[in-house]
Structures are given as structure tokens and as C-alpha cells.
Design a protein around this motif. Structure first.
Motif, short mmCIF file in Angstrom:
data_model
loop_
_atom_site.label_atom_id
_atom_site.label_comp_id
_atom_site.label_asym_id
_atom_site.label_seq_id
_atom_site.Cartn_x
_atom_site.Cartn_y
_atom_site.Cartn_z
N ASP A 10 0.86 -1.18 0.00
CA ASP A 10 0.00 0.00 0.00
C ASP A 10 0.90 1.23 0.00
OD1 ASP A 10 -1.67 2.12 0.54
OD2 ASP A 10 -2.45 1.32 2.43
N ALA A 11 1.01 1.88 -1.16
CA ALA A 11 1.84 3.09 -1.27
C ALA A 11 1.02 4.22 -1.89
CB ALA A 11 3.07 2.80 -2.11
N GLU A 12 -0.22 4.31 -1.48
CA GLU A 12 -1.12 5.29 -2.10
C GLU A 12 -0.66 6.72 -1.86
OE1 GLU A 12 -5.37 2.90 -2.21
OE2 GLU A 12 -4.98 4.24 -0.51
N HIS A 13 -0.12 7.02 -0.68
CA HIS A 13 0.28 8.40 -0.37
C HIS A 13 1.37 8.87 -1.32
CE1 HIS A 13 1.40 11.92 2.03
NE2 HIS A 13 2.65 11.56 1.86
N ALA A 14 2.41 8.06 -1.52
CA ALA A 14 3.56 8.49 -2.30
C ALA A 14 3.34 8.37 -3.80
CB ALA A 14 4.79 7.69 -1.90
N THR A 15 2.60 7.35 -4.23
CA THR A 15 2.48 7.08 -5.67
C THR A 15 1.15 7.54 -6.25
OG1 THR A 15 1.51 4.87 -5.42
CG2 THR A 15 3.93 5.04 -5.35
N GLY A 16 0.14 7.69 -5.42
CA GLY A 16 -1.19 8.00 -5.93
C GLY A 16 -1.87 6.84 -6.60
N HIS A 17 -1.23 5.65 -6.56
CA HIS A 17 -1.78 4.47 -7.22
C HIS A 17 -2.60 3.67 -6.21
CE1 HIS A 17 -1.94 1.38 -10.33
NE2 HIS A 17 -1.68 0.48 -9.39
N PRO A 18 -3.87 3.39 -6.50
CA PRO A 18 -4.69 2.65 -5.53
C PRO A 18 -4.13 1.25 -5.28
CG PRO A 18 -6.05 3.66 -7.25
CD PRO A 18 -4.63 3.78 -7.70
N ARG A 19 -4.19 0.85 -4.04
CA ARG A 19 -3.68 -0.47 -3.65
C ARG A 19 -4.66 -1.58 -4.00
NH1 ARG A 19 -4.66 -0.32 2.96
NH2 ARG A 19 -6.94 -0.15 2.86
N ILE A 20 -4.20 -2.80 -3.92
CA ILE A 20 -5.09 -3.95 -3.91
C ILE A 20 -5.64 -4.09 -2.48
CG2 ILE A 20 -5.23 -6.45 -4.20
CD1 ILE A 20 -2.99 -6.26 -6.24
N SER A 21 -6.87 -4.42 -2.36
CA SER A 21 -7.52 -4.49 -1.05
C SER A 21 -6.90 -5.57 -0.18
CB SER A 21 -9.01 -4.78 -1.25
OG SER A 21 -9.60 -5.29 -0.08
N ASN A 22 -6.55 -5.19 1.06
CA ASN A 22 -6.06 -6.18 2.01
C ASN A 22 -7.13 -7.23 2.31
OD1 ASN A 22 -3.36 -5.23 2.71
ND2 ASN A 22 -4.37 -3.49 3.68
N GLU A 23 -8.39 -6.80 2.37
CA GLU A 23 -9.47 -7.76 2.64
C GLU A 23 -9.57 -8.79 1.52
OE1 GLU A 23 -10.46 -4.11 5.01
OE2 GLU A 23 -9.71 -4.51 2.99
N GLU A 24 -9.40 -8.33 0.28
CA GLU A 24 -9.46 -9.28 -0.85
C GLU A 24 -8.35 -10.32 -0.74
OE1 GLU A 24 -8.51 -9.36 -5.60
OE2 GLU A 24 -9.70 -7.66 -4.85
N ILE A 25 -7.14 -9.87 -0.40
CA ILE A 25 -6.04 -10.81 -0.26
C ILE A 25 -6.30 -11.79 0.87
CG2 ILE A 25 -3.59 -11.00 0.37
CD1 ILE A 25 -3.16 -8.37 -1.19
N ALA A 26 -6.77 -11.27 2.01
CA ALA A 26 -7.04 -12.14 3.16
C ALA A 26 -8.12 -13.17 2.83
CB ALA A 26 -7.44 -11.31 4.36
N GLU A 27 -9.19 -12.73 2.17
CA GLU A 27 -10.28 -13.65 1.84
C GLU A 27 -9.84 -14.68 0.81
OE1 GLU A 27 -13.34 -10.96 0.68
OE2 GLU A 27 -13.56 -10.14 2.71
N SER A 28 -9.04 -14.25 -0.15
CA SER A 28 -8.55 -15.20 -1.16
C SER A 28 -7.62 -16.23 -0.52
CB SER A 28 -7.84 -14.46 -2.28
OG SER A 28 -8.73 -13.60 -2.98
N CYS A 29 -6.77 -15.78 0.40
CA CYS A 29 -5.88 -16.72 1.09
C CYS A 29 -6.68 -17.67 1.98
CB CYS A 29 -4.85 -15.97 1.92
SG CYS A 29 -3.57 -15.14 0.95
N ALA A 30 -7.74 -17.16 2.61
CA ALA A 30 -8.56 -18.00 3.47
C ALA A 30 -9.19 -19.16 2.70
CB ALA A 30 -9.64 -17.17 4.15
N ALA A 31 -9.44 -18.94 1.41
CA ALA A 31 -9.99 -20.01 0.59
C ALA A 31 -8.94 -21.09 0.27
CB ALA A 31 -10.55 -19.44 -0.71
N HIS A 32 -7.69 -20.79 0.59
CA HIS A 32 -6.58 -21.73 0.35
C HIS A 32 -5.71 -21.81 1.60
CE1 HIS A 32 -7.63 -21.80 -3.93
NE2 HIS A 32 -7.78 -20.51 -3.84
N ALA A 33 -6.38 -21.99 2.75
CA ALA A 33 -5.68 -21.90 4.03
C ALA A 33 -4.72 -23.05 4.27
CB ALA A 33 -6.70 -21.84 5.17
N ASP A 34 -4.77 -24.08 3.41
CA ASP A 34 -3.80 -25.17 3.51
C ASP A 34 -2.45 -24.78 2.93
OD1 ASP A 34 -5.07 -25.10 0.90
OD2 ASP A 34 -4.00 -26.98 0.47
#
Length: 295
Positions: free
Chosen positions: A72-96
Motif C-alpha cells: 500500500d503506497a497510495e500516499h507516495a504514488t497516488g496508485h490505488p492499492r489492492i484491497s487487504n481484505e481481498e487478499i485475506a479472503e482469497s488466502c482463506a480459501a486456500h488456508a492449507d
């Protein structure tokens, strides 16, 4: 924190450093200019950005687990991040196989602190990634201290990029990215001021390898991951310390997808590492640090 379904006995290794580079809707973690510079730096032109589902398949086939994060480097780059929630939920689907980390721009202040707590307590996030050069802050800047305080209290690690970065390399002005922020010495201040915070110094820290080794040997909760470089290019002092004083504090990391675990492990096999130290680097140290085992 959410439960992981990792079977440690089944795993051959834990890769503590992999990147989620693209969201479900096709949004990239970096601007095209910065991503292109990173591809050129790693000679990875045209490598396709895998989805988190594809990352899970890649690591599951190899009987490995992987820590996954974005920046997440939105302040310095102005580029929107990928959602942390999306990453967490996607990883949860592959918790093994997958272990979610989050990234919060320290410039977000109290909102970032609230997000950190929510991500760990409600979304099962197991650690946080910082990239001081891209996020444009020195690790010992007081602006980040409320965030570190929360992470320390939550009992999860903070991983800091250290050393040179391929992101912005060759772009005029380095794409505005300042290398000085990724000197590991300011992280020593963080280790002093937050003595129970588990810290990972990511990468062989060129040109500050000796500084990284000094911090990791002096501060009991500072670790080093070996990502971002092929092992055949590791500085000799890093190999020496990994074999001896830091054998319980050095971690396997690839930097996937720009460096694959297959390439990293093939080169690691040729490195002069003691047989009894190899399993520590590949799995045991990370399992203990991430709270997957006791002892």
C-alpha cells in the motif's frame, strides 16, 4: 486471528515473501511504469501476473506454504492499492497453502491503526509488509509508531523491504523512489522502541548487508529473509552468518513471481549451507516465527 489449515509435516518449505500483483478485477499493485521497471530489473519481461488462486495451485503442487502480500503506497504514488481484505479472503480459501499478510501505508495514521486491528481480528491476517522506499517514509519516523504499536500488541510480525529495489530502476529519477529509506539501520530504532515486535528484514540488503547482519545479531526479534536474489549471488558474509550465528533467524523467501521458488531452491541446493541448517531456513524458523508451532 483466523485459523490456518497448514499441515506442517506435509510441507517441504515456507516461502515468507510472495507478491499479490493483481486483483480480481485486473487492477495492478503498481503503476505500469514502476511494474515495467521491476520486470526489466529482474529480467522477467512479459511474466504473467498470477492470481492468488494460481499462486495457491503453484505452491500446493510443490507442497509449500507461502506468505502473500501487496504494498500500500497510495500516499507516495497516488496508485490505488489492492484491497487487504481481498487478499485475506482469497488466502482463506486456500488456508492449507497461503498465509495472508497485509500492507498499510503509515501515512494513513489512526485510520491505518484501526484497519490493522480489524484485519488481524476479523480477517485472519498474520503479519504486515512495509516497503519504505515505495511508501516514502523512514522506518523510524514517528508517523509509523502508532501502527507498530498496534502490530506489536496484536502479536504478528512486521516485514520491511531493505536494500535496493528493482521497482523504479532505470526510470528517470528512479520513479521518485529513494533508496535511503530502505537502509536497515533505521529499523534498529524500531526494534529498540518496540522490543516485542517481531521484525523481518527482507532481502539481502545490498548495499547494507553488514548493517542488516548487525541488527539481526544484536536484536533478538529481528530476522532476515533471503528473497529477491538467487542464492548464487548471496554475499559471503550472509552465507557465513546464516550457517552460524543467525541459523535460527534466517528465512526462505523467493519474491515470487519475479523469482520462482523452483529457481531459488535449485540455486540454494548448491550453496554451502550445513545440512542441519537447511531445514531451519526452509521451514522451521518461519513456522516458529509465524506461530505455526511452539518452541
Amino acid at each position: 486471528m483466523g485459523d490456518l489449515a497448514l499441515d506442517l509435516d506435509r510441507l517441504t518449505a515456507i516461502d515468507v515473501h510472495t507478491h499479490a500483483e493483481i486483483s480480481k478485477d485486473g487492477h495492478g499493485a503498481l503503476s505500469p511504469e514502476l511494474f515495467g521497471a521491476s520486470e526489466a530489473y529482474f529480467k522477467a519481461h512479459g511474466h504473467r501476473q498470477p492470481t492468488i488462486e494460481e499462486m495457491a495451485d503453484h505452491y500446493r503442487e510443490r507442497r509449500m506454504a507461502a506468505v502473500v502480500f501487496t504494498v500500500d503506497a497510495e500516499h507516495a504514488t497516488g496508485h490505488p492499492r489492492i484491497s487487504n481484505e481481498e487478499i485475506a479472503e482469497s488466502c482463506a480459501a486456500h488456508a492449507d497453502t497461503l498465509i495472508p499478510f497485509a500492507s498499510i501505508d503509515p501515512h494513513k495514521g489512526r485510520a491505518g491503526v484501526r484497519e490493522a486491528r480489524r484485519l488481524v481480528e476479523e480477517h485472519g491476517v498474520r503479519g504486515f509488509k512495509f516497503h519504505p522506499s515505495i511508501q516514502a517514509f523512514s522506518p523510524n519516523d514517528p508517523l509509523a509508531y502508532p501502527l507498530y504499536e498496534a502490530i506489536e500488541e496484536l502479536g504478528v510480525p512486521a516485514l520491511f523491504h531493505t536494500g535496493q529495489t528493482g521497482i523504479g530502476a532505470g526510470v528517470p529519477g528512479g520513479g521518485g523512489i529513494r533508496l535511503k529509506y530502505s537502509n536497515p539501520m533505521p529499523v534498529d530504532d524500531v526494534a529498540v522502541d518496540f522490543p516485542e515486535l517481531r521484525i523481518i528484514l527482507a532481502h539481502p540488503s545490498f548495499p547494507w548487508q553488514d548493517e542488516a547482519l548487525a541488527v539481526a545479531t544484536h536484536k533478538p526479534h529481528v530476522y532476515i529473509d533471503l528473497s529477491g536474489w538467487s542464492p548464487k549471488y548471496f554475499p559471503p558474509q550472509l552465507v557465513r552468518y546464516a550457517n552460524t550465528l543467525l541459523q535460527d533467524k534466517v528465512l526462505f523467501g523467493s519474491d515470487y513471481p519475479v523469482i520462482t521458488p523452483d529457481r531459488w531452491l535449485a540455486d540454494f541446493e548448491k550453496l554451502d549451507i550445513k545440512p542441519e541448517v537447511r531445514p531451519k531456513i526452509l521451514k522451521e524458523n518461519a513456522a516458529r516465527l509465524l506461530g505455526l508451532t511452539t518452541g
